[in-house]
Design an enzyme around this catalytic site. Sequence first.
Site, PDB file in Angstrom:
ATOM      1  N   TYR A 161      20.115  21.280  10.330  1.00 26.59           N
ATOM      2  CA  TYR A 161      19.687  20.178   9.861  1.00 26.59           C
ATOM      3  C   TYR A 161      18.695  19.867   8.656  1.00 26.59           C
ATOM      4  CZ  TYR A 161      17.685  15.528  10.957  1.00 26.59           C
ATOM      5  OH  TYR A 161      17.249  13.971  10.833  1.00 26.59           O
ATOM      6  N   LYS A 165      19.148  17.953   5.037  1.00 27.27           N
ATOM      7  CA  LYS A 165      18.234  17.034   4.559  1.00 27.27           C
ATOM      8  C   LYS A 165      17.821  17.324   3.012  1.00 27.27           C
ATOM      9  CE  LYS A 165      18.854  13.926   7.740  1.00 27.27           C
ATOM     10  NZ  LYS A 165      19.695  12.609   7.587  1.00 27.27           N
TER      11      LYS A 165
END
Length: 244
Positions: A161, A165
């Site tokens: 994750y 990003k």
Amino acid sequence: MTQIALITGSNKGIGYETARLLVERGFAVLAAARDTTRGRQAADALGATFVQLDVTDDASIQRAAAAVQAEYGHLDVLINNAGLIGDHAEARGLPSGTTREAVRQVFETNVFGVISVTNAFLPLLREASAARIVNVSSEVGSIASTTDPSGPLYQLVGIPYPTSKTALNMVTAMYAKELTEIDVFAANPGYCATDLNGHAGYRTPSQGAEVVVALATGEVEVPSGKLWGDLALLGKEGDGVIPW
Ligand code: NAP
């Protein structure tokens, strides 16, 4: 003239709240979701128009863009909100336990999906007079924030994750350099209580949606190609820009 905004992953969470706030501001909202039943339910509750769109499925993306082209001929705002943290146990674990599949699953949605959706809708955005793209990113993708030993994100250690990003932030910066006629922003909603984190966040999804909406509407004029956090800080210390 009524502005048209399309939001991916708008059937719940921050995307739903973003859609609600934009409907309140008079936008014609195209509430996109991958699941038709849940997507339609959300769109009906919002007073928005449902669009089926799975960001990992190029055929679905092309169908959605063709439908918007046929109905409206242009798009003023694209909000790339759909995102996930990953199903794999390793996705929340240490780098040494991370698998190729865990990373691929998250990147398919959080990064590759954004690029495919953006490129499919670019011809429609180019037909608008002052189009804007908002990529819903996160400060957990900021290398500066996550490696600052005195900062709250230093405790975060994980690959899928956070790196998705980080990649999305770079994707934002690169589109902003190419698309000088379209503003391209990354937004950090902060830690919000949604299904993504088992409702552990301390902000409401509506609070998280505020920065997304401010960037999407152009209510606050800020430079393209940056990651924006709390826009209430504009002009003050820190001024809302989050370092990469
Ligand atoms: P959420 O409540 O889990 O909502 C995620 C949304 O993305 C859902 O509508 C989900 O649809 C959709 N989605 C997932 N995969 C998709 C796909 N392949 N195609 C289309 N839609 C898909 O999570 P959230 O917290 O609101 O997250 C929204 C965005 O905010 C994400 O990009 C997330 O990374 C970002 N963000 C969240 C936080 C936070 O603290 N919550 C902080 C920073 C950034 P389904 O219902 O069908 O799964």
